[in-house]
Design an enzyme around this catalytic site. Structure first.
Site, PDB file in Angstrom:
ATOM      1  CG  HIS A 164      -2.128  -0.813   1.087  1.00 10.79           C
ATOM      2  ND1 HIS A 164      -3.300  -0.578   1.769  1.00 10.79           N
ATOM      3  CD2 HIS A 164      -2.370  -1.916   0.324  1.00 10.79           C
ATOM      4  CE1 HIS A 164      -4.211  -1.467   1.423  1.00 10.79           C
ATOM      5  NE2 HIS A 164      -3.671  -2.299   0.553  1.00 10.79           N
TER       6      HIS A 164
ATOM      7  CE1 TYR B  92      -5.170   4.052   8.697  1.00  8.41           C
ATOM      8  CE2 TYR B  92      -5.935   3.850  10.966  1.00  8.41           C
ATOM      9  CZ  TYR B  92      -5.070   3.475   9.948  1.00  8.41           C
ATOM     10  OH  TYR B  92      -4.104   2.529  10.196  1.00  8.41           O
TER      11      TYR B  92
ATOM     12  N   PRO C 219      -4.446   0.570  18.635  1.00  6.40           N
ATOM     13  CG  PRO C 219      -6.155  -0.908  18.095  1.00  6.40           C
ATOM     14  CD  PRO C 219      -5.571  -0.150  19.229  1.00  6.40           C
TER      15      PRO C 219
ATOM     16  CE  LYS D 162       3.589   3.224  13.308  1.00  4.30           C
ATOM     17  NZ  LYS D 162       3.965   2.450  12.138  1.00  4.30           N
TER      18      LYS D 162
ATOM     19  CE1 TYR E 293      -0.113   2.752   7.778  1.00  3.17           C
ATOM     20  CE2 TYR E 293      -1.281   3.845   9.567  1.00  3.17           C
ATOM     21  CZ  TYR E 293      -1.195   2.838   8.634  1.00  3.17           C
ATOM     22  OH  TYR E 293      -2.206   1.889   8.554  1.00  3.17           O
TER      23      TYR E 293
HETATM   24  P1  FAS Z   1       1.248 -11.685  21.853  1.00  4.76           P
HETATM   25  O1  FAS Z   1       0.333 -11.297  22.959  1.00  4.76           O
HETATM   26  O2  FAS Z   1       0.801 -11.710  20.451  1.00  4.76           O
HETATM   27  O3  FAS Z   1       1.903 -13.115  22.144  1.00  4.76           O
HETATM   28  C1  FAS Z   1       2.273 -13.509  23.456  1.00  4.76           C
HETATM   29  C2  FAS Z   1       2.223 -15.023  23.510  1.00  4.76           C
HETATM   30  O4  FAS Z   1       2.676 -15.429  24.800  1.00  4.76           O
HETATM   31  C3  FAS Z   1       0.804 -15.565  23.345  1.00  4.76           C
HETATM   32  O5  FAS Z   1       0.790 -16.594  22.373  1.00  4.76           O
HETATM   33  C4  FAS Z   1       0.442 -16.102  24.733  1.00  4.76           C
HETATM   34  O6  FAS Z   1      -0.373 -17.239  24.671  1.00  4.76           O
HETATM   35  C5  FAS Z   1       1.810 -16.441  25.300  1.00  4.76           C
HETATM   36  N1  FAS Z   1       1.872 -16.367  26.762  1.00  4.76           N
HETATM   37  C6  FAS Z   1       1.289 -15.464  27.566  1.00  4.76           C
HETATM   38  N2  FAS Z   1       1.583 -15.743  28.861  1.00  4.76           N
HETATM   39  C7  FAS Z   1       2.375 -16.860  28.861  1.00  4.76           C
HETATM   40  C8  FAS Z   1       2.987 -17.631  29.868  1.00  4.76           C
HETATM   41  N3  FAS Z   1       2.870 -17.304  31.155  1.00  4.76           N
HETATM   42  N4  FAS Z   1       3.711 -18.718  29.498  1.00  4.76           N
HETATM   43  C9  FAS Z   1       3.869 -19.030  28.182  1.00  4.76           C
HETATM   44  N5  FAS Z   1       3.298 -18.339  27.164  1.00  4.76           N
HETATM   45  C10 FAS Z   1       2.560 -17.259  27.511  1.00  4.76           C
HETATM   46  N6  FAS Z   1      -1.479  -4.381  16.610  1.00  4.76           N
HETATM   47  C11 FAS Z   1      -1.523  -3.741  15.434  1.00  4.76           C
HETATM   48  O7  FAS Z   1      -0.476  -3.289  14.953  1.00  4.76           O
HETATM   49  N7  FAS Z   1      -2.730  -3.595  14.767  1.00  4.76           N
HETATM   50  C12 FAS Z   1      -3.898  -4.120  15.264  1.00  4.76           C
HETATM   51  O8  FAS Z   1      -4.949  -3.987  14.676  1.00  4.76           O
HETATM   52  C13 FAS Z   1      -3.885  -4.819  16.484  1.00  4.76           C
HETATM   53  N8  FAS Z   1      -5.033  -5.369  17.003  1.00  4.76           N
HETATM   54  C14 FAS Z   1      -4.983  -6.022  18.221  1.00  4.76           C
HETATM   55  C15 FAS Z   1      -6.144  -6.598  18.801  1.00  4.76           C
HETATM   56  C16 FAS Z   1      -6.078  -7.252  20.049  1.00  4.76           C
HETATM   57  C17 FAS Z   1      -7.342  -7.861  20.645  1.00  4.76           C
HETATM   58  C18 FAS Z   1      -4.860  -7.331  20.741  1.00  4.76           C
HETATM   59  C19 FAS Z   1      -4.775  -8.007  22.098  1.00  4.76           C
HETATM   60  C20 FAS Z   1      -3.701  -6.765  20.176  1.00  4.76           C
HETATM   61  C21 FAS Z   1      -3.758  -6.121  18.914  1.00  4.76           C
HETATM   62  N9  FAS Z   1      -2.627  -5.565  18.314  1.00  4.76           N
HETATM   63  C22 FAS Z   1      -2.644  -4.914  17.136  1.00  4.76           C
HETATM   64  C23 FAS Z   1      -1.363  -5.667  18.952  1.00  4.76           C
HETATM   65  C24 FAS Z   1      -0.831  -7.046  18.665  1.00  4.76           C
HETATM   66  O9  FAS Z   1      -0.770  -7.241  17.289  1.00  4.76           O
HETATM   67  C25 FAS Z   1       0.485  -7.163  19.356  1.00  4.76           C
HETATM   68  O10 FAS Z   1       1.290  -6.011  19.134  1.00  4.76           O
HETATM   69  C26 FAS Z   1       1.254  -8.393  18.970  1.00  4.76           C
HETATM   70  O11 FAS Z   1       0.416  -9.508  19.176  1.00  4.76           O
HETATM   71  C27 FAS Z   1       2.519  -8.441  19.822  1.00  4.76           C
HETATM   72  O12 FAS Z   1       3.045  -9.687  19.713  1.00  4.76           O
HETATM   73  P2  FAS Z   1       3.718 -10.392  20.985  1.00  4.76           P
HETATM   74  O13 FAS Z   1       4.603  -9.425  21.662  1.00  4.76           O
HETATM   75  O14 FAS Z   1       4.269 -11.673  20.454  1.00  4.76           O
HETATM   76  O15 FAS Z   1       2.537 -10.662  22.012  1.00  4.76           O
HETATM   77  C1  PHB Z   2      -6.207  -4.151  10.686  1.00  3.63           C
HETATM   78  O1  PHB Z   2      -6.254  -4.395   9.461  1.00  3.63           O
HETATM   79  O2  PHB Z   2      -6.551  -4.986  11.560  1.00  3.63           O
HETATM   80  C2  PHB Z   2      -5.708  -2.802  11.148  1.00  3.63           C
HETATM   81  C3  PHB Z   2      -5.125  -1.945  10.223  1.00  3.63           C
HETATM   82  C4  PHB Z   2      -4.661  -0.706  10.654  1.00  3.63           C
HETATM   83  C5  PHB Z   2      -4.801  -0.351  11.977  1.00  3.63           C
HETATM   84  C6  PHB Z   2      -5.377  -1.220  12.909  1.00  3.63           C
HETATM   85  C7  PHB Z   2      -5.838  -2.456  12.491  1.00  3.63           C
HETATM   86  O3  PHB Z   2      -4.358   0.868  12.393  1.00  3.63           O
END
Ligand code: FAS
Ligand code: PHB
Length: 389
Positions: A72, A200, A292, A296, A384
């Site tokens: 994009h 957005y 989100p 980032k 971004y």
């Molecule tokens: P994660 O949370 O992805 O992974 C951590 C892992 O550790 C999990 O698999 C968990 O099961 C495991 N774990 C936890 N506790 C443990 C323990 N005690 N023992 C062993 N394992 C354990 N970011 C964006 O950029 N755009 C978005 O749209 C976006 N939407 C999101 C929506 C939601 C609902 C959430 C919660 C986050 C969102 N994020 C988004 C942020 C997300 O993408 C995170 O930045 C990303 O998952 C970070 O990755 P990790 O640091 O690996 O953490």
């Molecule tokens: C998504 O595609 O899930 C998405 C994209 C951009 C954002 C947040 C979520 O800023």
């Protein structure tokens, strides 16, 4: 059992770190609390900075992303019933790649399997021991037995609700937090995207985002009250509300359909300092969270991995600990810039319950300035697409 780097968490942070270490001959074992299926069932991020893509290429895990990811060159901002575009590539020379976090995680697991990386799923009650010594170890339970994993270093990649951050004593940790008075109601639908680029939208009814995963998989969000539950949002209500928050020219051609995933995510800014305690290094959501809005979250996890992996390679291959000693300071310097940008984008695009008439006028002036100023658009674009590592 013994390894060089014990990684807690098999999400994108832990897997990307494990893969990069493997590529450099450094042994790492991943302990994941859930099953692989559970981890792969999460629908999260969708937009990758070029820095993330480069890391995946360095890890040898970018083939499918390069085939299926959408490049994009810009994004659309909707203000009431009009649209204007931020041209990332013209303003910064860099695009972003739209490719779901679920697919990133799938690709990393497949690469780990193919290259013999060891992952322990359903590792319960992981506990960190002697992190402040040069002989740390973990214990965990699986199949009713307690196991011990001796290691040189521990990477806490266990997300916001993990145990790594909590292992750092309260009097050492400095935590900074801001909670937002709304959430994002998100759906995934097997429908063509509303627009070739993300939209957005700041509307009088609140924020909305039109995103996608591929030509027939769309991702949408609308800002909703924190008190809302997913069952308050049947598909019909979601589509009607989304249509009222995006420009009529987009709403008229919007293809709706049944949701295949629905969730409400709260919005939070959070940073825990320091990101190192002895031989424990925090990475990704374990140390920081962003709303989100600026896409980032996953991308700051990637820059943490970049700093930590290079520091560990420097330790093992050059017997030099400068990277490890500077890890927390370097990672936090970039994290705080991502926190600022995510906070700014959230304030720019959402309606806050306590906003006064003056606040609304300032928000609109901010948007009009962004619409008409190349300097303002360049500032948004360079954040971004991702600031340098
Ligand atoms: P994660 O949370 O992805 O992974 C951590 C892992 O550790 C999990 O698999 C968990 O099961 C495991 N774990 C936890 N506790 C443990 C323990 N005690 N023992 C062993 N394992 C354990 N970011 C964006 O950029 N755009 C978005 O749209 C976006 N939407 C999101 C929506 C939601 C609902 C959430 C919660 C986050 C969102 N994020 C988004 C942020 C997300 O993408 C995170 O930045 C990303 O998952 C970070 O990755 P990790 O640091 O690996 O953490
Ligand atoms: C998504 O595609 O899930 C998405 C994209 C951009 C954002 C947040 C979520 O800023």
């Amino acid at each position: 059992m013994r390894t060089q780097v014990a990684i807690i968490g098999g999400g994108p942070s832990g897997l990307l770190l494990g893969q990069l270490l493997l590529k450099n001959g450094i042994d790492a074992i991943v302990l994941e609390r859930q099953t692989r299926e559970y981890v792969l069932g999460r629908i999260r991020a969708g937009v990758l900075e070029v820095g993330f893509v480069d890391l995946m290429q360095e890890a040898g895990v970018s083939d499918r992303m390069e085939r299926e990811g959408f490049v994009h060159d810009g994004t659309q901002i909707a203000l009431d019933n009009s649209l204007f575009r931020i041209d990332f590539t013209r303003l910064t020379g860099k695009p972003v790649v739209v490719y779901g976090q679920t697919e990133v995680t799938r690709d990393l697991y497949e690469a780990r399997d193919a290259e013999g990386g060891k992952t322990v799923f359903q590792a319960q009650d992981v506990c960190i021991h002697d992190a402040k010594t040069d002989q740390p170890h973990l214990t965990y339970s699986k199949d009713g037995k307690t196991h011990r994993l001796d290691c040189d270093f521990i990477a806490g990649c266990d997300g916001f609700h993990g145990i790594s951050r909590q292992t750092i004593p309260q009097d050492i940790r400095r935590e900074y937090e801001k909670s937002y008075p709304f959430g994002w109601m998100g759906i995934l639908s097997e429908t063509p995207p509303a627009s070739p680029e993300l939209i957005y939208a700041n509307s009088q009814r609140g924020f909305a985002l039109c995103s996608m995963r591929n030509d027939n998989l769309s991702r949408y969000y609308v800002q909703c009250p924190l008190s809302d539950r997913v069952e308050d949002w049947p598909d019909g209500r979601f589509w009607e509300e989304l249509k009222q928050r995006i420009p009529a020219q987009v709403a008229e051609t919007l293809v709706t359909g049944p949701s295949i995933e629905k969730s409400i995510a709260p919005l939070r800014s959070f940073v825990s300092e320091p990101m190192r305690w002895g031989r424990l290094f925090l990475c990704g959501d374990a140390a920081h969270i962003v709303p989100p809005t600026g896409a980032k979250g996953l991308n700051t996890a990637a820059s943490d991995v970049h700093y930590l992996y290079n520091a560990l390679v420097q330790h093992y291959q050059e017997k030099d600990d400068d990277g490890l000693d500077r890890y927390s300071e370097r990672a936090l310097a970039r994290i705080w810039k991502a926190e600022r940008f995510s906070w700014w984008m959230t304030n720019l695009l959402h309606r806050f319950p306590e906003q006064s008439a003056f606040d609304l006028k300032i928000q609109r002036a901010d948007l009009e300035y962004l619409r008409n100023s190349e300097a303002a658009q360049t500032a948004l674009a360079e954040n971004y697409v991702g600031l340098p590592y």
